[in-house]
Design a protein around this motif. Structure first.
Motif, short mmCIF file in Angstrom:
data_model
loop_
_atom_site.label_atom_id
_atom_site.label_comp_id
_atom_site.label_asym_id
_atom_site.label_seq_id
_atom_site.Cartn_x
_atom_site.Cartn_y
_atom_site.Cartn_z
N SER A 1 0.62 -1.29 -0.19
CA SER A 1 -0.13 -0.01 0.02
C SER A 1 0.84 1.31 -0.01
CB SER A 1 -0.86 0.06 1.26
OG SER A 1 -0.16 0.33 2.34
N PHE A 2 0.31 2.43 -0.35
CA PHE A 2 1.04 3.68 -0.44
C PHE A 2 1.56 3.96 0.97
CE2 PHE A 2 1.06 8.43 0.28
CZ PHE A 2 2.08 8.34 -0.78
N GLN A 3 0.57 3.78 2.08
CA GLN A 3 1.17 3.90 3.46
C GLN A 3 2.50 3.16 3.91
OE1 GLN A 3 -2.02 3.18 2.64
NE2 GLN A 3 -3.21 5.27 2.84
N THR A 4 2.40 1.73 3.40
CA THR A 4 3.66 0.75 3.54
C THR A 4 4.84 1.53 2.93
OG1 THR A 4 2.10 -0.84 3.73
CG2 THR A 4 4.70 -1.22 3.40
N LEU A 5 4.74 2.03 1.66
CA LEU A 5 5.81 2.59 0.96
C LEU A 5 6.33 3.82 1.40
CD1 LEU A 5 4.79 1.68 -2.81
CD2 LEU A 5 6.29 0.59 -1.44
N SER A 6 5.25 4.61 2.04
CA SER A 6 5.56 5.97 2.54
C SER A 6 6.65 5.69 3.60
CB SER A 6 4.51 6.91 2.75
OG SER A 6 3.92 6.98 1.66
N ARG B 1 8.35 2.95 4.65
CA ARG B 1 9.46 2.44 4.36
C ARG B 1 10.57 3.57 4.14
NH1 ARG B 1 7.46 -3.39 1.90
NH2 ARG B 1 6.83 -4.18 3.61
N ALA B 2 9.97 4.40 3.00
CA ALA B 2 10.74 5.35 2.32
C ALA B 2 11.18 6.40 3.28
CB ALA B 2 10.16 6.17 1.40
N ARG B 3 10.67 6.67 4.52
CA ARG B 3 10.84 7.64 5.53
C ARG B 3 12.20 6.89 6.35
NH1 ARG B 3 5.23 8.36 6.24
NH2 ARG B 3 5.22 6.91 7.66
N ILE B 4 12.27 5.64 6.53
CA ILE B 4 13.27 5.15 7.15
C ILE B 4 14.51 4.89 6.47
CG2 ILE B 4 11.55 3.85 8.96
CD1 ILE B 4 12.14 1.35 7.50
N ILE B 5 14.48 5.21 5.24
CA ILE B 5 15.78 5.11 4.45
C ILE B 5 16.76 6.20 4.93
CG2 ILE B 5 16.91 5.12 2.06
CD1 ILE B 5 14.41 4.07 1.16
N ASP B 6 18.23 5.72 5.05
CA ASP B 6 19.16 6.76 5.45
C ASP B 6 19.74 7.08 4.03
OD1 ASP B 6 21.10 8.30 6.46
OD2 ASP B 6 22.22 6.45 7.35
N LEU B 7 19.27 8.35 3.65
CA LEU B 7 19.68 8.76 2.41
C LEU B 7 20.99 9.41 2.25
CD1 LEU B 7 16.20 10.25 1.23
CD2 LEU B 7 17.18 8.32 0.58
N HIS B 8 21.33 10.12 3.41
CA HIS B 8 22.58 10.46 3.54
C HIS B 8 23.63 9.43 3.23
CE1 HIS B 8 21.44 14.39 4.70
NE2 HIS B 8 20.78 13.91 5.64
N SER B 9 23.67 8.29 3.94
CA SER B 9 24.35 7.00 3.69
C SER B 9 24.63 6.61 2.15
CB SER B 9 24.42 6.17 4.53
OG SER B 9 23.09 5.52 4.39
N ILE B 10 23.23 6.55 1.77
CA ILE B 10 23.29 6.29 0.36
C ILE B 10 23.86 6.99 -0.64
CG2 ILE B 10 21.69 5.64 -1.47
CD1 ILE B 10 19.62 4.43 0.46
N ASN B 11 23.53 8.57 -0.42
CA ASN B 11 24.41 9.38 -1.24
C ASN B 11 25.95 9.22 -1.06
OD1 ASN B 11 21.79 10.28 -2.50
ND2 ASN B 11 21.79 11.95 -0.84
N LYS B 12 26.27 9.05 0.21
CA LYS B 12 27.52 9.14 0.38
C LYS B 12 28.19 7.96 -0.43
CE LYS B 12 29.31 10.05 4.38
NZ LYS B 12 29.69 10.18 5.94
N GLU B 13 27.66 6.71 -0.33
CA GLU B 13 27.93 5.51 -1.00
C GLU B 13 28.23 5.68 -2.52
OE1 GLU B 13 29.22 2.51 -0.31
OE2 GLU B 13 29.31 3.18 1.94
N ILE B 14 27.09 6.42 -3.10
CA ILE B 14 27.11 6.69 -4.50
C ILE B 14 28.36 7.58 -4.89
CG2 ILE B 14 25.63 7.78 -6.43
CD1 ILE B 14 23.30 6.61 -5.08
N THR B 15 28.46 8.93 -4.37
CA THR B 15 29.62 9.78 -4.52
C THR B 15 30.96 9.16 -4.47
OG1 THR B 15 29.18 10.89 -2.23
CG2 THR B 15 28.04 11.74 -4.05
N SER B 16 30.94 7.96 -3.64
CA SER B 16 32.46 7.45 -3.32
C SER B 16 32.73 6.95 -4.58
CB SER B 16 32.47 6.85 -2.23
OG SER B 16 31.56 5.54 -2.52
N PHE B 17 31.95 6.62 -5.49
CA PHE B 17 32.54 5.97 -6.75
C PHE B 17 32.96 7.03 -7.60
CE2 PHE B 17 28.67 3.07 -5.78
CZ PHE B 17 29.91 2.05 -5.39
N TYR B 18 32.93 8.32 -7.27
CA TYR B 18 33.33 9.32 -8.35
C TYR B 18 34.36 10.21 -7.79
CZ TYR B 18 29.17 7.96 -10.99
OH TYR B 18 28.12 7.18 -11.41
#
Length: 61
Positions: free
Chosen positions: A9-14, A16-33
């Motif tokens: 459901s939309f509520q479940t996806l929302s 789950r999206a709120r608990i994602i640590d976006l800063h660590s994901i962005n840091k991992e992505i930018t570490s490739f460049y």
């Protein structure tokens, strides 16, 4: 392999999206460049108003 039996459901996806640590994901992505700065754009939709408000505004243009 995990299979998806139904779309969450939309509520479940929302939630789950709120608990994602976006800063660590962005840091991992930018570490490739080796660039000094990188801009990334997220394609996650953000509702700007309630559905009923959007319908009213559309009806009244």
């Amino acid at each position: 392999m995990a299979t998806l039996k139904e779309i969450p459901s939309f509520q479940t996806l929302s939630r789950r999206a709120r608990i994602i640590d976006l800063h660590s994901i962005n840091k991992e992505i930018t570490s490739f460049y080796s660039m000094e700065s990188i801009a990334a754009i997220d394609s996650f939709m953000i509702d700007t108003c309630k559905y009923s408000t959007a319908i009213r505004r559309k009806a009244w243009k």
